[in-house]
Write an enzyme that holds these catalytic residues in place. Structure first.
Site, PDB file in Angstrom:
ATOM      1  CB  SER A   8      15.149 -12.054 -29.554  1.00 51.16           C
ATOM      2  OG  SER A   8      15.289 -11.548 -28.069  1.00 51.16           O
ATOM      3  CG  HIS A  31      11.520 -10.069 -30.582  1.00 51.77           C
ATOM      4  ND1 HIS A  31       9.942 -10.104 -30.790  1.00 51.77           N
ATOM      5  CD2 HIS A  31      11.721 -10.813 -29.734  1.00 51.77           C
ATOM      6  CE1 HIS A  31       9.470 -10.687 -29.715  1.00 51.77           C
ATOM      7  NE2 HIS A  31      10.156 -11.039 -28.798  1.00 51.77           N
ATOM      8  CG  ASP A  33      12.655 -10.331 -25.893  1.00 58.83           C
ATOM      9  OD1 ASP A  33      11.350 -10.595 -26.026  1.00 58.83           O
ATOM     10  OD2 ASP A  33      13.616 -11.145 -26.419  1.00 58.83           O
ATOM     11  CG  MET A  35      11.881  -9.738 -20.140  1.00 55.82           C
ATOM     12  SD  MET A  35      12.940 -10.966 -19.748  1.00 55.82           S
ATOM     13  CE  MET A  35      13.029 -11.620 -21.530  1.00 55.82           C
ATOM     14  CG  HIS A  64       7.740 -10.171 -26.153  1.00 51.04           C
ATOM     15  ND1 HIS A  64       8.209 -11.534 -26.142  1.00 51.04           N
ATOM     16  CD2 HIS A  64       6.488 -10.343 -25.610  1.00 51.04           C
ATOM     17  CE1 HIS A  64       7.389 -12.384 -25.554  1.00 51.04           C
ATOM     18  NE2 HIS A  64       6.203 -11.749 -25.061  1.00 51.04           N
ATOM     19  CG  MET A  66       7.566 -10.982 -21.791  1.00 51.86           C
ATOM     20  SD  MET A  66       8.980 -11.957 -22.118  1.00 51.86           S
ATOM     21  CE  MET A  66       9.598 -10.583 -23.396  1.00 51.86           C
ATOM     22  CG  MET A 134       5.145 -16.475 -25.228  1.00 47.18           C
ATOM     23  SD  MET A 134       6.699 -15.603 -26.200  1.00 47.18           S
ATOM     24  CE  MET A 134       7.852 -16.348 -25.143  1.00 47.18           C
ATOM     25  N   GLY A 139      10.681 -15.202 -20.341  1.00 46.77           N
ATOM     26  CA  GLY A 139      11.800 -14.681 -19.257  1.00 46.77           C
ATOM     27  C   GLY A 139      13.072 -14.983 -19.636  1.00 46.77           C
ATOM     28  CG  ASP A 172       9.672 -14.909 -28.627  1.00 45.69           C
ATOM     29  OD1 ASP A 172      10.636 -15.519 -28.668  1.00 45.69           O
ATOM     30  OD2 ASP A 172       9.444 -13.713 -27.809  1.00 45.69           O
ATOM     31  N   GLY A 173      10.760 -18.294 -28.956  1.00 44.87           N
ATOM     32  CA  GLY A 173      11.201 -19.177 -28.169  1.00 44.87           C
ATOM     33  C   GLY A 173      11.749 -20.363 -28.619  1.00 44.87           C
ATOM     34  N   GLY A 194      16.525 -15.633 -31.138  1.00 49.81           N
ATOM     35  CA  GLY A 194      17.501 -14.940 -30.411  1.00 49.81           C
ATOM     36  C   GLY A 194      18.936 -15.738 -30.627  1.00 49.81           C
TER      37      GLY A 194
HETATM   38  C1  DX5 Z   1      11.882 -15.258 -24.146  1.00 44.28           C
HETATM   39  C2  DX5 Z   1      11.785 -13.998 -25.119  1.00 44.28           C
HETATM   40  C3  DX5 Z   1      12.535 -14.443 -26.384  1.00 44.28           C
HETATM   41  C4  DX5 Z   1      13.900 -14.875 -26.320  1.00 44.28           C
HETATM   42  C5  DX5 Z   1      14.249 -15.841 -27.431  1.00 44.28           C
HETATM   43  O1  DX5 Z   1      11.328 -14.896 -22.953  1.00 44.28           O
HETATM   44  O2  DX5 Z   1      10.623 -13.551 -25.280  1.00 44.28           O
HETATM   45  O3  DX5 Z   1      12.195 -13.524 -27.367  1.00 44.28           O
HETATM   46  O4  DX5 Z   1      14.851 -14.114 -26.623  1.00 44.28           O
HETATM   47  O5  DX5 Z   1      15.368 -16.529 -27.364  1.00 44.28           O
HETATM   48  P1  DX5 Z   1      15.529 -17.809 -28.262  1.00 44.28           P
HETATM   49  O6  DX5 Z   1      15.356 -17.759 -29.561  1.00 44.28           O
HETATM   50  O7  DX5 Z   1      17.045 -18.005 -27.728  1.00 44.28           O
HETATM   51  O8  DX5 Z   1      14.763 -18.743 -27.515  1.00 44.28           O
HETATM   52 ZN    ZN Z   2      10.121 -12.215 -27.078  1.00 45.62          ZN
END
Ligand code: DX5
Ligand code: ZN
Length: 217
Positions: A8, A31, A33, A35, A64, A66, A134, A139, A172-173, A194
């Protein structure tokens, strides 16, 4: 299904994204994100940056979203992506979003937040290429995996097997070298990472290590 690692870029240096992408060339997917500051409290990037990212890498973008109103926005992103994930909780017409993503040429995926049960979406998964479970509240990067989300991966995998569906399951997360084997045993095949990738001194080695720790079912 072969394990895929999707770093990510939320954890990347946003002032040097092209150079950052070059450090994760072993990734199966990138990936991204997106937002909007409404569906989630954080705000990241939009279509023009996604377009430029797609022009500087050969690795497929895994978007992704959001964001609110995926009915309006998903197809605008899909033309630059290998796959687009929208949130079930944000959609008023998930079937329409899925078909709009496909029409624009991307794989269609849908995500559920930790508070959403798999049973709420089970009848939609036959329409999807991928379900994103998730494992943190969406976020922010750098959170710890919420353990109570893992049984949903097991449930989704069992549902897909029982119904002979070709469904990819993404998590993810909070994904790390310490929990990726457990997540893959539960049935996940696509892993967003990430912090664990971007904090590594050799990011490509970390991607390879994560992939080798994931057990292919
Ligand atoms: C959170 C994101 C993730 C985030 C994951 O809302 O969707 O993709 O970047 O990061 P890590 O791997 O650090 O939890
Ligand atoms: Zn994500």
């Amino acid at each position: 299904m072969k394990a895929r690692i999707a770093p990510s870029i939320l954890s990347a240096d946003f002032a040097n994204l092209e150079a950052e992408l070059a450090t994760i060339s072993h990734a199966d997917l990138i990936h991204v994100d997106v937002m909007d500051g409404h569906f989630v409290p954080n705000l990241t990037l939009g279509v023009p940056i996604v377009k430029r990212l797609s022009e500087v890498t050969n690795v497929p973008l895994d978007l992704h979203l959001m964001i609110e109103s995926p009915e309006i926005w998903a197809s605008k992103y899909a033309q630059y992506a290998g796959s687009v994930t929208f949130h079930f909780e944000a959609a008023t017409d998930p079937r329409l979003v899925i078909s709009e993503i496909r029409k624009a040429g991307a794989k269609a995926a849908m995500s559920i937040k930790p508070g959403t049960a798999f049973s709420e979406v089970s009848e939609l998964v036959e329409l999807l290429d991928m379900l994103l479970v998730m494992t943190v509240e969406p976020g922010f990067g750098g959170q710890s995996l919420i353990q109570s989300t893992v049984p949903k991966v097991t449930e989704a995998f069992a549902y897909a097997s029982n119904n002979s569906l070709e469904l990819s399951i993404q998590v993810d997360g909070g994904v790390t070298a310490d929990n990726i084997a457990e997540l893959s045993r539960a049935g996940a095949d696509t892993f967003v990472a990430g912090t664990s990738v971007f904090k590594a001194t050799d990011r490509n080695s970390e991607i390879d290590r994560l992939r080798s720790l994931a057990i292919t079912i």
